[in-house]
Scaffold this motif. Structure first.
Motif, PDB file in Angstrom:
ATOM      1  N   ASN A   1      -9.927  81.375  -3.153  1.00  0.00           N
ATOM      2  CA  ASN A   1     -10.604  82.017  -2.028  1.00  0.00           C
ATOM      3  C   ASN A   1     -12.119  81.997  -2.220  1.00  0.00           C
ATOM      4  N   LEU A   2     -12.546  82.222  -3.464  1.00  0.00           N
ATOM      5  CA  LEU A   2     -13.981  82.230  -3.766  1.00  0.00           C
ATOM      6  C   LEU A   2     -14.589  80.853  -3.566  1.00  0.00           C
ATOM      7  N   ILE A   3     -13.905  79.819  -4.047  1.00  0.00           N
ATOM      8  CA  ILE A   3     -14.417  78.455  -3.892  1.00  0.00           C
ATOM      9  C   ILE A   3     -14.514  78.083  -2.418  1.00  0.00           C
ATOM     10  N   GLU A   4     -13.497  78.466  -1.649  1.00  0.00           N
ATOM     11  CA  GLU A   4     -13.505  78.117  -0.233  1.00  0.00           C
ATOM     12  C   GLU A   4     -14.625  78.830   0.517  1.00  0.00           C
ATOM     13  N   ARG A   5     -14.903  80.048   0.114  1.00  0.00           N
ATOM     14  CA  ARG A   5     -15.964  80.811   0.785  1.00  0.00           C
ATOM     15  C   ARG A   5     -17.351  80.365   0.350  1.00  0.00           C
ATOM     16  N   ARG A   6     -17.554  80.193  -0.970  1.00  0.00           N
ATOM     17  CA  ARG A   6     -18.880  79.881  -1.494  1.00  0.00           C
ATOM     18  C   ARG A   6     -19.156  78.380  -1.595  1.00  0.00           C
ATOM     19  N   ARG A   7     -18.085  77.595  -1.736  1.00  0.00           N
ATOM     20  CA  ARG A   7     -18.137  76.132  -1.828  1.00  0.00           C
ATOM     21  C   ARG A   7     -18.656  75.590  -3.159  1.00  0.00           C
ATOM     22  N   GLN A   8     -19.233  76.422  -3.993  1.00  0.00           N
ATOM     23  CA  GLN A   8     -19.597  75.966  -5.328  1.00  0.00           C
ATOM     24  C   GLN A   8     -19.546  77.132  -6.304  1.00  0.00           C
ATOM     25  N   ILE A   9     -18.855  76.901  -7.427  1.00  0.00           N
ATOM     26  CA  ILE A   9     -18.734  77.930  -8.457  1.00  0.00           C
ATOM     27  C   ILE A   9     -18.983  77.294  -9.821  1.00  0.00           C
ATOM     28  N   ILE A  10     -19.215  78.145 -10.812  1.00  0.00           N
ATOM     29  CA  ILE A  10     -19.346  77.698 -12.198  1.00  0.00           C
ATOM     30  C   ILE A  10     -18.396  78.526 -13.061  1.00  0.00           C
ATOM     31  N   LEU A  11     -17.541  77.856 -13.821  1.00  0.00           N
ATOM     32  CA  LEU A  11     -16.680  78.506 -14.797  1.00  0.00           C
ATOM     33  C   LEU A  11     -17.448  78.555 -16.114  1.00  0.00           C
ATOM     34  N   PHE A  12     -17.661  79.753 -16.661  1.00  0.00           N
ATOM     35  CA  PHE A  12     -18.463  79.857 -17.882  1.00  0.00           C
ATOM     36  C   PHE A  12     -17.730  80.678 -18.928  1.00  0.00           C
ATOM     37  N   GLY A  13     -18.019  80.388 -20.179  1.00  0.00           N
ATOM     38  CA  GLY A  13     -17.400  81.130 -21.270  1.00  0.00           C
ATOM     39  C   GLY A  13     -17.559  80.412 -22.585  1.00  0.00           C
ATOM     40  N   PRO A  14     -17.058  81.004 -23.676  1.00  0.00           N
ATOM     41  CA  PRO A  14     -17.147  80.406 -25.003  1.00  0.00           C
ATOM     42  C   PRO A  14     -16.343  79.100 -25.083  1.00  0.00           C
ATOM     43  N   PRO A  15     -16.520  78.338 -26.174  1.00  0.00           N
ATOM     44  CA  PRO A  15     -15.785  77.081 -26.315  1.00  0.00           C
ATOM     45  C   PRO A  15     -14.280  77.309 -26.442  1.00  0.00           C
ATOM     46  N   GLY A  16     -13.518  76.370 -25.902  1.00  0.00           N
ATOM     47  CA  GLY A  16     -12.069  76.415 -26.050  1.00  0.00           C
ATOM     48  C   GLY A  16     -11.350  77.305 -25.068  1.00  0.00           C
ATOM     49  N   THR A  17     -12.025  77.788 -24.038  1.00  0.00           N
ATOM     50  CA  THR A  17     -11.369  78.665 -23.066  1.00  0.00           C
ATOM     51  C   THR A  17     -10.756  77.895 -21.903  1.00  0.00           C
ATOM     52  N   GLY A  18     -10.778  76.581 -21.964  1.00  0.00           N
ATOM     53  CA  GLY A  18     -10.095  75.769 -20.957  1.00  0.00           C
ATOM     54  C   GLY A  18     -10.852  75.610 -19.655  1.00  0.00           C
ATOM     55  N   LYS A  19     -12.172  75.666 -19.704  1.00  0.00           N
ATOM     56  CA  LYS A  19     -12.975  75.590 -18.480  1.00  0.00           C
ATOM     57  C   LYS A  19     -12.807  74.263 -17.758  1.00  0.00           C
ATOM     58  N   THR A  20     -12.945  73.167 -18.485  1.00  0.00           N
ATOM     59  CA  THR A  20     -12.822  71.844 -17.861  1.00  0.00           C
ATOM     60  C   THR A  20     -11.395  71.594 -17.396  1.00  0.00           C
ATOM     61  N   PHE A  21     -10.424  71.980 -18.200  1.00  0.00           N
ATOM     62  CA  PHE A  21      -9.016  71.809 -17.843  1.00  0.00           C
ATOM     63  C   PHE A  21      -8.698  72.558 -16.552  1.00  0.00           C
ATOM     64  N   LEU A  22      -9.155  73.801 -16.464  1.00  0.00           N
ATOM     65  CA  LEU A  22      -8.904  74.592 -15.267  1.00  0.00           C
ATOM     66  C   LEU A  22      -9.647  74.019 -14.063  1.00  0.00           C
ATOM     67  N   ALA A  23     -10.891  73.573 -14.275  1.00  0.00           N
ATOM     68  CA  ALA A  23     -11.669  72.992 -13.175  1.00  0.00           C
ATOM     69  C   ALA A  23     -10.950  71.787 -12.579  1.00  0.00           C
ATOM     70  N   LEU A  24     -10.408  70.928 -13.427  1.00  0.00           N
ATOM     71  CA  LEU A  24      -9.701  69.739 -12.945  1.00  0.00           C
ATOM     72  C   LEU A  24      -8.404  70.118 -12.236  1.00  0.00           C
ATOM     73  N   LYS A  25      -7.713  71.136 -12.735  1.00  0.00           N
ATOM     74  CA  LYS A  25      -6.477  71.586 -12.089  1.00  0.00           C
ATOM     75  C   LYS A  25      -6.781  72.168 -10.704  1.00  0.00           C
ATOM     76  N   LEU A  26      -7.823  72.990 -10.617  1.00  0.00           N
ATOM     77  CA  LEU A  26      -8.204  73.555  -9.331  1.00  0.00           C
ATOM     78  C   LEU A  26      -8.647  72.462  -8.362  1.00  0.00           C
ATOM     79  N   ALA A  27      -9.393  71.490  -8.865  1.00  0.00           N
ATOM     80  CA  ALA A  27      -9.860  70.392  -8.022  1.00  0.00           C
ATOM     81  C   ALA A  27      -8.687  69.611  -7.444  1.00  0.00           C
ATOM     82  N   ALA A  28      -7.722  69.279  -8.289  1.00  0.00           N
ATOM     83  CA  ALA A  28      -6.558  68.525  -7.824  1.00  0.00           C
ATOM     84  C   ALA A  28      -5.750  69.338  -6.812  1.00  0.00           C
TER      85      ALA A  28
END
Length: 403
Positions: free
Chosen positions: A127-154
């Motif tokens: 819902n946030l991505i659809e409303r804002r159209r751009q988000i940033i996933l941030f956090g320490p290393p190994g929290t799966g940011k890139t993995f989650l970003a690709l899953k959400l994108a697909a």
């Protein structure tokens, strides 16, 4: 009549002229025409159905505007027949056309299981991505940011061909990201320069040609680049999608550019990276920020769920919790992906290898210049001895309470 039997797969449009207009409007989503009108329409319907999760009705928004909006006034159609067929549309389609407010497919259980996160939290991010159209996933290393970003994108795009990923780094530039002149060799062997499109320009062009689809660009390690240099005048378009502007390489005053509404950006940012300081105020204002932290949900439950799913011993989750409890800076705490091998299991000696070659070097860098015995504080043997002692105390306390 065929539509009445197979409403999810066959279009209700009977007029030949209308059917050809629909193919012309949506053919870009499936590639080139096969020459067979019915085959093309079926492919288009299945593609749109896969994206929306609903039966496709070309007489209601958002589809009708795409093929009727700019049609020739001489286009002849049997309107009465079309209206009669329209009345046979399922109640599900009528509800979808009247009540749906979001074009994104909802967060499914399959998506939740693939990332080991709660579907309610995932829906909130969609819902946030659809409303804002751009988000940033941030956090320490190994929290799966890139993995989650690709899953959400697909999930948002529905097809990998509508997504793209790019990684920023210190020397990355506007010319790399959007558009710039690049040296090329002619057929005669001469060196010249041509204007080449970067990943953002390429995906923008696709999104403009196919407004009925969602497109997602994932920007990995977004804070490692010089963002003012990379985005240039595109900063403006991140906030004002409907405003045309001249680009750095515009040919004339008529050569303007607009960022399409059906393009979404998902960035990732590592909070342990000192280059986070390069993320300026202008960028922070244009993106929404979603934290992924090992000690907060939904990340906190990822490793326990993954271990349970693969029927593995829960010890890795206890080790991760203990090592993070000993790290004095929350931005350097470790995410679960370090202890989630792609094989889905731990081979003999693999835990020791992970600790020796992944975990301890990272923590040594964090404590660089400090007089700390890394092995004593964070070593696998030290952590296991502590957990064993805690377990013994719990058992003793439990026995005392029972007695």
């Amino acid at each position: 009549m065929v539509y009445l039997v197979h409403p999810l797969q066959i279009t209700s449009v009977a007029s030949l002229d209308y059917r050809e207009a629909i193919r012309a409007a949506f053919i870009g989503g499936i590639g080139e025409s096969t020459g067979d009108l019915d085959h093309d329409l079926l492919s288009i319907v299945l593609q749109l159905q896969d994206k929306s999760g609903e039966a496709v009705n070309f007489h209601i928004p958002p589809y009708v505007e795409a093929w009727k909006g700019g049609q020739n006034t001489e286009l002849v159609a049997d309107d009465e027949e079309e209206k009669n067929l329209d009345q046979t549309t399922t109640a599900q389609n009528r509800e979808h056309s009247q009540g749906a407010t979001r074009s994104f497919p909802p967060a499914t259980q399959a998506l939740a299981e693939s990332v080991f996160m709660d579907s309610t939290w995932l829906q909130k991010q969609l819902n946030l991505i659809e409303r804002r159209r751009q988000i940033i996933l941030f956090g320490p290393p190994g929290t799966g940011k890139t993995f989650l970003a690709l899953k959400l994108a697909a999930h948002i795009a529905g097809n990998d061909s509508y997504t793209e990923i790019v990684q920023f780094y210190p020397s990355y530039s506007y010319e790399d990201f959007f558009q710039g002149y690049r040296p090329v060799t002619t057929s005669l062997g001469n060196l010249t320069y041509e204007l080449k499109d970067g990943p953002l320009r390429r995906i923008v062009d696709q999104a403009i040609k196919n407004p009925e689809y969602n497109y997602v660009l994932v920007i990995d390690e977004i804070n490692r680049g010089n963002l003012a240099k990379i985005f240039g005048e595109l900063y403006f378009l991140l906030e004002y999608r409907d405003q045309p502007i001249k680009l750095q390489y515009s040919k004339d005053d008529e050569d303007t550019f607009v960022m399409p509404e059906n393009l979404f950006l998902i960035g990732t940012m590592n909070t342990s990276d000192r280059s986070i300081a390069l993320l300026d105020a202008a960028m922070r204002r244009r993106f929404s920020f979603v934290e992924l932290h090992p000690e907060k949900q939904p990340v906190k439950s990822v490793l326990p769920q993954w271990l349970e799913h693969h029927q593995l011993d829960p010890e890795p989750a206890a080790l991760l919790a203990e090592v993070n409890a000993r790290i004095n800076n929350p931005d350097f705490q470790l995410g679960p992906s370090y202890l989630m091998p792609k094989s889905g299991t731990f081979l003999a000696g693999q835990m020791q290898e992970i600790w020796e070659y992944d975990v301890l070097p990272l923590l040594s860098e964090h404590h660089f210049g400090e007089e700390i015995d890394i092995e004593e504080k964070y070593g696998l043997a030290s952590l296991r001895a502590h957990l064993k002692k805690e377990a013994a105390v719990r058992i003793e306390n439990s026995n005392a309470a029972d007695g």
